[in-house]
Design an enzyme around this catalytic site. Structure first.
Site, PDB file in Angstrom:
ATOM      1  N   LYS A  23      92.036  10.586 -52.158  1.00  0.00           N
ATOM      2  CA  LYS A  23      93.467  10.733 -52.392  1.00  0.00           C
ATOM      3  C   LYS A  23      94.129   9.363 -52.480  1.00  0.00           C
ATOM      4  O   LYS A  23      94.876   9.077 -53.431  1.00  0.00           O
ATOM      5  CB  LYS A  23      94.082  11.558 -51.254  1.00  0.00           C
ATOM      6  CG  LYS A  23      95.546  11.923 -51.504  1.00  0.00           C
ATOM      7  CD  LYS A  23      96.202  12.542 -50.266  1.00  0.00           C
ATOM      8  CE  LYS A  23      95.697  13.926 -49.977  1.00  0.00           C
ATOM      9  NZ  LYS A  23      96.618  14.984 -50.435  1.00  0.00           N
ATOM     10  N   ARG A  93      98.902  12.297 -44.597  1.00  0.00           N
ATOM     11  CA  ARG A  93      97.827  13.175 -45.091  1.00  0.00           C
ATOM     12  C   ARG A  93      96.466  12.529 -44.945  1.00  0.00           C
ATOM     13  O   ARG A  93      96.324  11.327 -45.138  1.00  0.00           O
ATOM     14  CB  ARG A  93      98.038  13.475 -46.582  1.00  0.00           C
ATOM     15  CG  ARG A  93      99.252  14.294 -46.886  1.00  0.00           C
ATOM     16  CD  ARG A  93      99.373  14.454 -48.402  1.00  0.00           C
ATOM     17  NE  ARG A  93     100.731  14.705 -48.804  1.00  0.00           N
ATOM     18  CZ  ARG A  93     101.180  15.908 -49.209  1.00  0.00           C
ATOM     19  NH1 ARG A  93     100.340  16.930 -49.273  1.00  0.00           N
ATOM     20  NH2 ARG A  93     102.425  16.070 -49.566  1.00  0.00           N
ATOM     21  N   GLY A 102      91.772  21.414 -47.248  1.00  0.00           N
ATOM     22  CA  GLY A 102      92.251  22.255 -46.153  1.00  0.00           C
ATOM     23  C   GLY A 102      91.533  22.031 -44.841  1.00  0.00           C
ATOM     24  O   GLY A 102      91.813  22.697 -43.857  1.00  0.00           O
ATOM     25  N   MET A 104      91.211  19.125 -43.057  1.00  0.00           N
ATOM     26  CA  MET A 104      91.811  18.195 -42.104  1.00  0.00           C
ATOM     27  C   MET A 104      93.326  18.365 -42.089  1.00  0.00           C
ATOM     28  O   MET A 104      93.885  19.132 -42.860  1.00  0.00           O
ATOM     29  CB  MET A 104      91.402  16.773 -42.448  1.00  0.00           C
ATOM     30  CG  MET A 104      89.921  16.542 -42.096  1.00  0.00           C
ATOM     31  SD  MET A 104      89.385  14.885 -42.480  1.00  0.00           S
ATOM     32  CE  MET A 104      89.595  14.829 -44.246  1.00  0.00           C
ATOM     33  N   ARG A 337      92.592  14.358 -58.777  1.00  0.00           N
ATOM     34  CA  ARG A 337      91.160  14.190 -58.441  1.00  0.00           C
ATOM     35  C   ARG A 337      90.363  14.981 -59.455  1.00  0.00           C
ATOM     36  O   ARG A 337      90.898  15.856 -60.131  1.00  0.00           O
ATOM     37  CB  ARG A 337      90.878  14.687 -57.024  1.00  0.00           C
ATOM     38  CG  ARG A 337      91.260  16.143 -56.835  1.00  0.00           C
ATOM     39  CD  ARG A 337      91.079  16.579 -55.385  1.00  0.00           C
ATOM     40  NE  ARG A 337      91.647  17.910 -55.203  1.00  0.00           N
ATOM     41  CZ  ARG A 337      91.876  18.457 -54.018  1.00  0.00           C
ATOM     42  NH1 ARG A 337      91.595  17.797 -52.915  1.00  0.00           N
ATOM     43  NH2 ARG A 337      92.371  19.674 -53.923  1.00  0.00           N
ATOM     44  N   HIS A 455      93.197  29.331 -50.788  1.00  0.00           N
ATOM     45  CA  HIS A 455      92.031  28.871 -50.042  1.00  0.00           C
ATOM     46  C   HIS A 455      90.780  29.663 -50.410  1.00  0.00           C
ATOM     47  O   HIS A 455      89.733  29.106 -50.728  1.00  0.00           O
ATOM     48  CB  HIS A 455      92.300  28.988 -48.540  1.00  0.00           C
ATOM     49  CG  HIS A 455      91.149  28.556 -47.695  1.00  0.00           C
ATOM     50  ND1 HIS A 455      90.221  29.442 -47.203  1.00  0.00           N
ATOM     51  CD2 HIS A 455      90.754  27.321 -47.291  1.00  0.00           C
ATOM     52  CE1 HIS A 455      89.322  28.781 -46.509  1.00  0.00           C
ATOM     53  NE2 HIS A 455      89.622  27.486 -46.548  1.00  0.00           N
ATOM     54  N   SER A 764      47.770  22.561 -57.081  1.00  0.00           N
ATOM     55  CA  SER A 764      49.131  23.059 -56.980  1.00  0.00           C
ATOM     56  C   SER A 764      49.547  22.947 -55.526  1.00  0.00           C
ATOM     57  O   SER A 764      48.902  23.508 -54.647  1.00  0.00           O
ATOM     58  CB  SER A 764      49.204  24.503 -57.469  1.00  0.00           C
ATOM     59  OG  SER A 764      50.531  24.961 -57.379  1.00  0.00           O
ATOM     60  N   GLY A 766      51.193  23.843 -52.385  1.00  0.00           N
ATOM     61  CA  GLY A 766      51.835  24.989 -51.744  1.00  0.00           C
ATOM     62  C   GLY A 766      52.669  24.439 -50.610  1.00  0.00           C
ATOM     63  O   GLY A 766      52.227  24.373 -49.475  1.00  0.00           O
ATOM     64  N   THR A 767      53.872  24.017 -50.945  1.00  0.00           N
ATOM     65  CA  THR A 767      54.644  23.286 -49.939  1.00  0.00           C
ATOM     66  C   THR A 767      55.192  24.191 -48.842  1.00  0.00           C
ATOM     67  O   THR A 767      55.648  23.687 -47.821  1.00  0.00           O
ATOM     68  CB  THR A 767      55.766  22.464 -50.600  1.00  0.00           C
ATOM     69  OG1 THR A 767      56.466  23.307 -51.504  1.00  0.00           O
ATOM     70  CG2 THR A 767      55.193  21.281 -51.344  1.00  0.00           C
ATOM     71  N   ASP A 769      53.315  26.454 -47.046  1.00  0.00           N
ATOM     72  CA  ASP A 769      52.313  26.329 -45.994  1.00  0.00           C
ATOM     73  C   ASP A 769      52.155  24.876 -45.558  1.00  0.00           C
ATOM     74  O   ASP A 769      51.986  24.599 -44.381  1.00  0.00           O
ATOM     75  CB  ASP A 769      50.958  26.880 -46.463  1.00  0.00           C
ATOM     76  CG  ASP A 769      50.842  28.363 -46.143  1.00  0.00           C
ATOM     77  OD1 ASP A 769      51.791  28.901 -45.537  1.00  0.00           O
ATOM     78  OD2 ASP A 769      49.834  28.977 -46.485  1.00  0.00           O
ATOM     79  N   CYS A 831      54.198  24.797 -56.194  1.00  0.00           N
ATOM     80  CA  CYS A 831      54.583  26.201 -56.344  1.00  0.00           C
ATOM     81  C   CYS A 831      55.197  26.769 -55.079  1.00  0.00           C
ATOM     82  O   CYS A 831      55.287  27.965 -54.912  1.00  0.00           O
ATOM     83  CB  CYS A 831      53.402  27.040 -56.812  1.00  0.00           C
ATOM     84  SG  CYS A 831      52.061  27.091 -55.617  1.00  0.00           S
ATOM     85  N   TYR A 851      54.229  19.332 -63.201  1.00  0.00           N
ATOM     86  CA  TYR A 851      55.234  20.391 -63.334  1.00  0.00           C
ATOM     87  C   TYR A 851      55.676  20.895 -61.964  1.00  0.00           C
ATOM     88  O   TYR A 851      55.005  20.663 -60.964  1.00  0.00           O
ATOM     89  CB  TYR A 851      54.698  21.559 -64.176  1.00  0.00           C
ATOM     90  CG  TYR A 851      53.571  22.307 -63.507  1.00  0.00           C
ATOM     91  CD1 TYR A 851      53.839  23.354 -62.609  1.00  0.00           C
ATOM     92  CD2 TYR A 851      52.241  21.980 -63.734  1.00  0.00           C
ATOM     93  CE1 TYR A 851      52.812  24.026 -61.968  1.00  0.00           C
ATOM     94  CE2 TYR A 851      51.208  22.641 -63.100  1.00  0.00           C
ATOM     95  CZ  TYR A 851      51.510  23.671 -62.213  1.00  0.00           C
ATOM     96  OH  TYR A 851      50.502  24.332 -61.566  1.00  0.00           O
TER      97      TYR A 851
END
Lengths: 875, 875
Positions: A23, A93, A102, A104, A337, A455, A764, A766-767, A769, A831, A851
């Site tokens: 602001k 402000r 809204g 603060m 803004r 709001h 691949s 396996g994030t 596990d 994956c 990928y």
């Protein structure tokens, strides 16, 4: 840090956001653009930081600089704070570097006291205005700065109105308002044991400190967490000369957007209220007029506003969200803004602005947050279902999309029910910042009051959540746990459906459909595809999922889970028969029954995907998942399968595991029961050969072996699978090609990836596990402590949602490096759920993966995120 | 590979073990030492390898070389295989580089056929000997080479004895034996559809191939797995001129050790039988005479044997295990090798030989395998308990120690019961190589036949298992499931106790006591301590454990688990009260009750350990472990605690986790309930202060925070703990020092060890959990597949027993490096089960750890292993 803590608007510029807040920086920028900005100054975010570091105290230097800037402002305006004749009034402000609407505190009309109220009355020749301003100030100051409950003031006001026998505030005259002021002061004295401060410098300091204090109020902390706002010093505080939209019928105030924030349409858009202060519009208490009507009401002001809008948009090269006030026919800008917008609007504005040569393609891409696309990809109401449905009530189409859920009347209930896995629509008269958590938890939001910039509307759009606002036919009776529309009563827990695009409320559950993607969306996706280097595949187990994903631009299937196929109808019987067999022959007999069904599944998927790669994972879950666990169900099944209940019970208990996640599953199953892997390999290859024959296309299936932690597991199963595959290829005299690879999802798999790559043509990650094992977190059990971890700042994010780059990512990078060392052309994908999460996609790009693979609905998000990754890299 | 596949004994030497096998290399060595060795040649282990690689066929070159060496042998001996007048007879024996007694096949008297039997009869003027040798050869060849069941031959023999009306083989005359030979040949023809081969060259080739074939028989594979024998090409085959111990009363055969293999005493030790072949001694069918008696019986042979013993021991610088045969008064050596010995013997021999200047201290250390010490450290019978016990029967003290268990009569039963967690004593008439698995599973072994060098005795000593052999009072009736001693009957499943040191069998369960460690043991341990660089601590939770460990040489406590302290008596009540509290205050009330008890525990431990470091781990297991889970138990507890059963049930079910190993435990508990960590910290510091005051010693407690995966977990808890600690230190005006550190047991902890070390003064690797998470193996559930993994060669070892250096070790090394980068003086230890496993200790040494910590009974093993690690490194 410099030792300059306070900047007049003339001294700042838009690039100083981090220091002056959004602001403050923009007020400064507009000031230097020569726009009509009420003068003022900004106390910097550094002061906020220092304030907390010093135990909520200021250094003398800060106070000195505020004094100096205040004096300059008084001199410039020729007025003094608290002056008996012609007092200076200011607003105080908040304004952080990132907008937190809204969240603060704000104090208006500061500088009024028992003496200056008389001065202002004289100066404006408007006694009523003066006393109304004074009572508003006391109320705001009492509430925001001194912490007296809002309702305490309301009580005083109501009592005066009652005595007078009127209903509206505007019906009170000066004497009534003096009565109110007296009452307010008494309330403060009673509640806080000290009087309302008459010294305006004290008022100012207390207000500045209150704004700094509001930086760490619970709702602001909550907002920053939900919106992932980090790395800020604090808020700045803007002290600005008051202008009044409530000085009569030639005064007013409004909020406007340079383009439509809901659709993105390049049309001036906004709302205003005459004879009102700014907060009246935002709070949504009175329903405002469309901005277009201002052209008739005040043509000069309107023209000036439109000129400013054009100038600001060209200057900022982005859609602007502006606040203005008209004081007795003169226009003042109070804020500008970059405007929040729906995903649809973000896409349209980005594409339009590129066409208007305002921004480049790359800038356009960066203008849309990948996660925002979620909104566009979310379901809409099924048109046929909707035709049949009866609209219960109509409100404003505040945030598009569709939502179906059970009615909840409080944020707490909405949150609680959502935690239980229920779908909730939050229904409120109007929402306030306290409702944030409930809004976040709800599927959609319905309010009976407030406009398009209320709001509820602003927050819902930000969250990408469906919202119908200002639906005045809806009569919310929170205490009774109902809302009524005419003589129809809807109870808490009843199902309703919202159409946020049409602004409609429907009783019951309406079916939803896939979103249709607009032309602008397609354009943006094309641009993303031109830029990105990472492939985007999908996780899909059925031809239907595959179809959807292909429409969303998936370039293959990165994970086709086969276990889901085992649960349907007759299949589960054969699966159970296999599990209950005590020897290889019995298992093989049961597997023979499964083979044609599996083969059929794969043919369906290959047909949809054509020559796009399809990675099929062999059976992964522990076998007990296919058996019932409750005594009663076991007995029933035993009867059905014609075995003794005892035998079945023994089997169930012999398969029981203390930690199934770390148990007999994945490739471990196939090593003890190689016949399962053989059947699956046979089904895959036969399906590929058949589909290739049928369609004339080159089908290259990728067979993926899960949960490998030791290269010999892979080597063993590769041999089992390949033997079967070669046997079938030879028998069918086919020349089909295939690939065999593995999941890297066990830490040891990553640590030994150089060896593993000897036997894998692709990895691949396996994030899911990998995250479980790297952290030692059971995904099913972390609910007990991960939320607390995030609250206590021990974890920044839930690592199951956002890839942990420090730990899990380290293993991924290690595996990439080691794997490629062994096999240069190793294909690398991910994956886990992370494949569709933008920051994780960026990580995958940087880690050099080939990928990412994600759920169909996240494919466009991944495509855009992959493009962002490239663009960020270039910076 | 060279192309020389067959070596005459004159061509080899002891260093050629890998190629010629142990037996072949030593026969060659003894030949060049000029000792009386019957000539022969060795077919190399390379041929075994080639044989398997070629699908159980030989290359022409191999056959050619065998032919050539056979011809040389015939020329040297002046006899020809199969000669009608004076035939050459040979033995064909296996011999791998590592001794595998009784595991592979042997053929004796080869070269006999219908013609040469007459030649030998003429030449020896001993018809009966010739025909007895022939029938033995057919039986051995028929069984070992042609695969006819042993019992088939026994039947023929029994029938002839029956017809004749005699009981012993020796009562049969030449004609009877001719009858037996005829019957044997018929059995072979009937069973195998082909006749017993008359061609001696064919006999030889078939026998050589049978020996190669026996390399991969199940019991040999089993033996290699149990004894962890790896990396060998195969077995060699030794073809050696026969000498006969069964040529009458001036012939005999024996097995002897240069020192006592049971006690290590430097006294000539052994057994012999007159008029017998070697296998008769080893198989334990006849009970032999002590070697000392040979001095009287055949003084010249005895003197020569003692000279050879002295010469061989000096030459090999180790205790020798020798086989000899006396043929008509002339001594021949058939084998020498380094003798297997008990741990006690190994220690004594090593220390004695150092004193005798035969070997250096370092060599002495390397002569004792760390794991062997297990035997010495195992419990003995409690002397008082034993005084009261009545000895049921007395046999030979074949392998020292004590064992208590339930009687099992078959290896299968022993194995099965052991799998169920039962303690078993295997009771057999005599054991055979088929019993290996059962012997391995048993606590101890009791046989009614066989001597100190019988199969049971040799194998038990090798395994470090208590064994009483040749206990002839015991009458085993396997089929009836009983054994009797006089009129006392012991049933399968009854409890008995063995004293392997005294050779006694006792009915029921006798209490056992800690071993007393001999002076030689102490000497060896001192030498180990001089050499090793790694510290050795112990895992101990009680003053008693700490006491034991200190006696074994522990230099501190590396892991003191506090949860065990929570289970006793009144404590569990307070723990449950804490768990059931719904708020901090309630929990704190319960914790106040626990505090003095915890403090008392720690005081006890500090008193024992004095100034040695004690690392105390804060509460680790999930809270549900402290609550009952069965409906009935919950109801009972609810009554006892005066809460509603429903409330308790809800609590139990709310604490339930799908994967508790990855759940709410370790530091995660303390983060959600910091009051628990505070109480523990208070108890530790108060105990340390009190003990320091009381004893005047400097107590430096080490507080260990478990399961850290993210540095902020540690930072948070360090603050909680340190705040409390400092508060107490200030209050008590103490100047006590303390350390705070962490377990590294989560992969992410290792991956981020550089950050973690910022807040940790020490790391202790919890390799149990680290193994679980790195492999994704639940220790409680791996029984379903890890045995199969080992069988299929996918894993070499159970990673919970032997540290996986490739994967888990990689994380350990990474954490060491990263940790030390941040904090040079970081103390590094390991406290998983691996801390007492020799190969893992070696790894820890090489990885640069400060110390290992293991269970009290493994402390000496770790000390020796740590010394070995240094000595191996220097090589």
């Amino acid at each position: 840090m410099s030792e300059k803590y306070v900047y007049s608007f003339e001294e700042g510029k838009k690039e100083m956001k981090m220091l002056l807040g959004g602001k403050g920086a923009n007020l400064a920028e507009m000031t230097s653009l020569g726009m009509p900005i009420p003068p003022g100054f900004t106390v910097t975010t550094e002061v906020c930081d220092l304030y907390y570091k010093n135990g909520r105290k200021h250094t003398p230097l800060v106070i000195e600089q505020i004094d100096k800037k205040l004096k300059e402002l008084e001199e410039k305006q020729g007025k003094k704070l608290g002056d008996k004749e012609d007092p200076l009034l200011v607003s105080v402000r908040s304004g952080a570097a990132v907008s937190m609407p809204g969240m603060m505190d704000t104090v208006l009309n500061l500088g009024l006291n028992d003496e200056s109220v008389i001065g202002i009355a004289k100066k404006t020749s408007n006694d009523r205005f003066a006393w109304d301003s004074y009572r508003r100030f006391i109320q705001m100051f009492g509430n925001v700065v001194m912490g007296v409950e809002h309702s305490q003031f309301e009580e005083v006001l109501d009592k005066v109105k009652e005595t007078k026998g009127v209903e509206l505030d505007t019906e009170l005259d000066t004497d009534d308002l003096k009565e109110v002021v007296k009452g307010y002061k008494e309330v403060i004295q009673k509640e806080k044991g000290k009087s309302f401060p008459q010294n305006p410098r004290e008022q100012l300091q207390m207000s500045i400190d209150a704004v700094f204090g509001s930086w760490n109020n619970p709702r602001a902390i909550s907002y920053r967490r939900i919106n992932d706002i980090k790395g800020l010093l604090g808020t700045a505080v803007n002290v600005q000369t008051m202008v009044f939209g409530n000085m009569g019928e030639n005064s007013g105030t409004g909020v406007c957007f340079s383009r439509n924030p809901s659709t993105g349409e390049n049309k001036f858009y906004g709302e205003y209220l005459m004879n009102a202060q700014g907060e009246d519009v935002v709070a949504g208490i009175r329903t405002p007029h469309p901005i277009k009507e201002l052209e008739k009401a005040m043509p000069k002001c309107y023209k000036e506003l439109v000129e400013i809008r054009d100038k600001l948009e060209k200057h900022y090269k982005d859609m602007q969200d502006m606040e203005f006030t008209i004081q007795e026919g003169k226009l003042y800008m109070l804020q500008t803004r970059n405007g929040k917008r729906t995903a649809a609007a973000a896409v349209k504005i980005a594409v339009d602005m590129e066409k208007e040569k305002l921004i480049s393609k790359k800038e356009a891409l960066m203008r849309v947050e990948p996660n925002q696309l979620n909104q566009l990809l979310h379901k809409q109401l099924d048109p046929i279902g909707k035709q049949k449905a009866e609209v219960l009530a109509k409100g404003l189409p505040a945030s598009p999309g569709a939502a179906v859920g059970e009615v909840a009347f409080t944020a707490e209930k909405a949150h609680e029910w959502a935690q239980e896995g229920r779908k909730v629509i939050l229904v409120r008269t109007e929402t306030s910042p306290e409702d944030i958590e409930g809004m976040n938890a709800a599927q959609g939001i319905l309010t009976s009051r407030g406009g398009m910039t209320s709001h509820a509307a602003v927050v819902a759009r930000g969250m990408g959540k469906c919202c119908v606002a200002g639906c005045s036919d809806v009569n919310v009776k929170e205490k009774e746990g109902i809302f009524t529309v005419g003589n129809i009563t809807v109870k808490e827990g009843d199902w309703i459906t919202l159409d946020g695009t049409a602004g409609e409320v429907i009783l019951g559950q309406v079916p939803t459909t896939d979103p249709s993607l607009s032309g602008d969306f397609g354009t943006l996706m094309e641009w993303a595809d031109e830029v990105r280097k990472l492939g985007v595949r999908t996780n899909a187990d059925t031809p239907k999922d595959a179809e959807v994903a292909k429409k969303f631009g998936a370039e293959g299937i990165g994970l086709c889970r086969t276990e889901h196929m085992f649960f349907e109808g007759e299949r589960i019987k054969a699966v159970r028969e296999m599990i209950l067999s005590s020897n290889v022959e019995g298992r093989k007999r049961a597997l023979v029954k499964l083979l044609p069904m599996q083969q059929g599944d794969f043919e369906g998927i290959f047909e949809v995907m054509g020559e796009l790669p399809v990675t099929i994972r062999l059976l992964d879950p522990p076998l007990h998942e296919f058996l019932p666990h409750e005594e009663k169900d076991i007995e029933e099944l035993a009867k059905e399968m014609n075995v003794k209940a005892g035998v079945l019970k023994d089997k169930v208990s012999s398969l029981h595991e203390l930690n199934p996640m770390l148990g007999h599953r994945g490739c471990r199953l196939a090593i003890t029961f190689p016949e399962i892997a053989e059947m699956q390999a046979e089904a895959i290859i036969k399906a590929a050969i058949n589909t290739a024959k049928k369609t004339g296309k080159k089908i290259v299936p990728e067979i993926m072996i899960p949960l490998v932690g030791e290269v010999k597991e892979l080597a063993y199963l590769r041999e089992v699978v390949e033997k079967k595959v070669k046997e079938i290829i030879a028998k069918e005299k086919s020349s089909i090609k295939y690939k065999i690879g593995t999941m890297i999802e066990v830490p040891r798999g990553a640590l030994t990836a150089d060896a593993v790559a000897e036997h894998a043509e692709f990895f691949s990650f396996g994030t899911n596990d990998l995250t479980q094992m790297t952290f030692g977190f059971s995904r099913d059990d972390v609910g007990k402590f991960v939320p607390e971890y995030i609250e206590k700042g021990i974890l920044e994010k839930d690592p199951f949602q956002v890839l942990d780059q420090t730990g899990v990512g380290q293993l991924v990078k290690m595996a990439v490096e080691k794997g490629r060392k062994t096999r240069k052309d190793l294909k690398l994908g991910i994956c886990g759920e992370h494949g569709g999460e933008p920051s994780s996609v960026e990580f995958c790009h940087n880690a050099g993966l080939t990928y990412v693979s994600c759920s169909p609905y996240r494919v466009p998000i991944a495509r855009l995120a992959a493009a962002h990754a490239v663009l960020k890299e270039k910076k």
